[in-house]
Scaffold this active site. Structure first.
Site, PDB file in Angstrom:
ATOM      1  N   HIS A  84      -2.096  13.202 -53.696  1.00 35.91           N
ATOM      2  CA  HIS A  84      -3.156  14.200 -53.854  1.00 35.91           C
ATOM      3  C   HIS A  84      -2.680  15.575 -53.359  1.00 35.91           C
ATOM      4  O   HIS A  84      -1.920  15.649 -52.388  1.00 35.91           O
ATOM      5  CB  HIS A  84      -4.394  13.754 -53.078  1.00 35.91           C
ATOM      6  CG  HIS A  84      -5.641  14.460 -53.480  1.00 35.91           C
ATOM      7  ND1 HIS A  84      -5.989  15.689 -52.955  1.00 35.91           N
ATOM      8  CD2 HIS A  84      -6.611  14.144 -54.368  1.00 35.91           C
ATOM      9  CE1 HIS A  84      -7.128  16.076 -53.496  1.00 35.91           C
ATOM     10  NE2 HIS A  84      -7.534  15.166 -54.358  1.00 35.91           N
ATOM     11  N   ASP A  98     -14.869  14.102 -56.177  1.00 34.09           N
ATOM     12  CA  ASP A  98     -16.271  14.519 -56.318  1.00 34.09           C
ATOM     13  C   ASP A  98     -16.368  16.032 -56.153  1.00 34.09           C
ATOM     14  O   ASP A  98     -15.401  16.672 -55.724  1.00 34.09           O
ATOM     15  CB  ASP A  98     -17.218  13.742 -55.396  1.00 34.09           C
ATOM     16  CG  ASP A  98     -17.086  14.085 -53.929  1.00 34.09           C
ATOM     17  OD1 ASP A  98     -18.052  13.845 -53.197  1.00 34.09           O
ATOM     18  OD2 ASP A  98     -16.036  14.578 -53.483  1.00 34.09           O
TER      19      ASP A  98
END
Length: 216
Positions: free
Chosen positions: A183, A60
């Site tokens: 990540h 996001d």
């Protein structure tokens, strides 16, 4: 179908109308939403559907003032590099033998070369990470991936972290390429993001397809 037609089509769907209503209510209540309305679909403006070569999926938008610009992982020039982007640059420098990591965090030049930089959720409330999760954006971004999967061939999806890797199920690997890693966040980058060499690997795939490699 162009991105504008695709977005128009999505905006007519019940899930999107509900999402739009939520965003309007938040704004009416005086809440600050990032990125600014005019930048919300920036990724699609900069990377036309028929030009998509690579997709980098974020989760996001940044929730700090002035950071989010509608491109995953990117921040405007002159702004301090967020930790994940700094790690992306560290891996890039190592992968491509650069002498130093860039200080300009604006990834627009990637987007204009065919790197679609999208987040799974396209908006966030100021200072509240993940505040617009599960409001409908995930359905929109899943439909974006499905649309690329159907309309394009030979796209390289760079999926970093378990959240992004789950999207593999939407991609036909007979038509497209998937590169996965943990990540780039400081919490996980040392467990396999560093050393993944995704940037040179993606360019190699583009060269094999007789496409112009990305000037990272």
């Amino acid at each position: 179908m162009s991105w504008s037609s695709f977005i128009e089509q999505q905006q007519k769907q019940p899930y999107f109308k509900k999402l739009q209503q939520f965003l309007e209510q938040e704004s009416a209540a005086g809440k600050v939403i990032y990125p600014a309305l005019e930048n919300r679909f920036n990724a699609f403006s900069l990377t036309p559907l028929d030009a998509v070569k690579i997709v980098i999926l974020g989760q996001d938008p940044y929730h700090g003032e002035g950071q989010a610009q509608g491109l995953s992982f990117s921040v405007p020039n002159a702004m301090k590099l967020p930790p994940s982007l700094r790690n992306i640059y560290k891996e890039l420098a190592d992968d491509l033998n650069w002498s130093e990591i860039p200080e300009n965090g604006d990834l627009t030049k990637w987007a204009t070369q065919g790197v679609l930089l999208i987040n799974a959720v396209l908006t966030v409330e100021k200072a509240k990470a993940g505040s617009h999760a599960k409001k409908g954006w995930e359905q929109f971004s899943d439909n974006v991936i499905r649309h690329i999967n159907e309309e394009n061939t030979g796209v390289i999806f760079l999926l970093w972290g378990s959240y992004a890797i789950k999207k593999s199920s939407l991609i036909d690997t007979n038509k497209h390429h998937i590169l996965t890693a943990v990540h780039p966040s400081p919490l996980s980058a040392y467990r396999g993001f560093f050393g993944c060499k995704h940037f040179s690997k993606a360019n190699q795939v583009l060269i094999e397809q007789e496409k112009t490699p990305i000037q990272w």
